[in-house]
Design a protein around this motif. Structure first.
Motif, short mmCIF file in Angstrom:
data_model
loop_
_atom_site.label_atom_id
_atom_site.label_comp_id
_atom_site.label_asym_id
_atom_site.label_seq_id
_atom_site.Cartn_x
_atom_site.Cartn_y
_atom_site.Cartn_z
N ASN A 43 44.10 30.33 36.96
CA ASN A 43 43.44 30.48 38.25
C ASN A 43 43.76 31.83 38.87
N THR A 44 42.95 32.78 38.49
CA THR A 44 43.13 34.13 39.02
C THR A 44 41.79 34.82 39.06
N GLU A 45 41.64 35.73 39.98
CA GLU A 45 40.34 36.38 40.13
C GLU A 45 40.06 37.33 38.98
N ALA A 46 38.79 37.58 38.75
CA ALA A 46 38.35 38.54 37.75
C ALA A 46 37.71 39.72 38.48
N PHE A 47 37.98 40.91 37.97
CA PHE A 47 37.44 42.14 38.54
C PHE A 47 36.28 42.61 37.67
N PHE A 48 35.13 42.84 38.29
CA PHE A 48 33.92 43.15 37.56
C PHE A 48 33.63 44.64 37.50
#
Lengths: 115, 112
Positions: free
Chosen positions: A101-106
């Motif tokens: 559960n961690t954000e992804a950078f696009f």
């Protein structure tokens, strides 16, 4: 690098040709994702890499699509024998940690147009 | 270049008002949720996230609310500014998977 970098930013290709799309994730990010965004739709998951392996490639729409990642860094998405329905923006993202559960950078994406 | 479609639901608000963007999800196995903002020609930008063991989380000018009973997620933006104009996507993650499933997006238009 400072962010996720994708190249080319735009690609126009003839139907039936092969294309390669490149993603340079943020340095040190172990997880890398490919998504596709068609006009009028949200993002569609294609494949996920952890290091150089792809534990989840369930989103690849056909065997014309493949991806690899080398050195735990750069990834290439290859589409063989392109079709007009492959036209979309292809987005790459990376995540810094192995936890789920961690954000992804696009990145900014590659706009692919098949004519 | 264009990254969104022509038929997205649109929320139009006046500058300075509060905005509420809603999202319904269907997967009861989802345990993690994210809101992303996407401006024209750019990739999605992380705004705020929330885990399923929480029902509210606040950031700077933004609040996310999660109602697991009705599978509903909302993003509240306080004192909306012209720079908030963009398409907003909710995304959910199923337990045990890394892939995010995205909603279709809502366009926010801020009128000066």
């Amino acid at each position: 690098g400072a962010g996720v970098s994708q190249s080319p930013s735009n690609k126009v290709t003839e139907k039936g040709k092969d294309v390669e799309l490149r993603c340079d994730p943020i340095s040190g990010h172990t997880a890398l994702y490919w998504y596709r965004q068609s006009l009028g739709q949200g993002l569609e998951f294609l494949i996920y890499f952890q290091g150089n392996s792809a534990p989840d490639k369930s989103g690849l729409p056909s065997d014309r699509f493949s991806a690899e990642r080398t050195g735990g860094s750069v990834s290439t998405l290859t589409i063989q024998r392109t079709q007009q329905e492959d036209s979309a923006v292809y987005l790459c993202a990376s995540s810094p940690r192995q936890e789920m559960n961690t954000e992804a950078f696009f990145g900014q994406g590659t706009r692919l147009t098949v004519v | 270049g264009e990254s969104v479609g022509l038929h997205l639901p649109t929320l139009s608000v006046q500058e300075g008002d509060n905005s509420i963007i809603n999202c319904a999800y269907s997967n009861s196995a989802s345990d993690y949720f994210i809101w992303y903002k996407q401006e024209s020609g750019k990739g999605p930008q992380f705004i705020i996230d929330i885990r399923s063991n929480m029902d509210k989380r606040q950031g700077q000018r933004v609040t996310v609310l999660l109602n697991k009973t009705v599978k509903h997620l909302s993003l509240q933006i306080a004192a909306t500014q012209p720079g908030d104009s963009a398409v907003y996507f909710c995304a959910e993650k199923e337990t045990g998977r890394r892939a995010l499933t995205f909603g279709s997006g809502t366009r926010l238009q801020v009128q000066p």
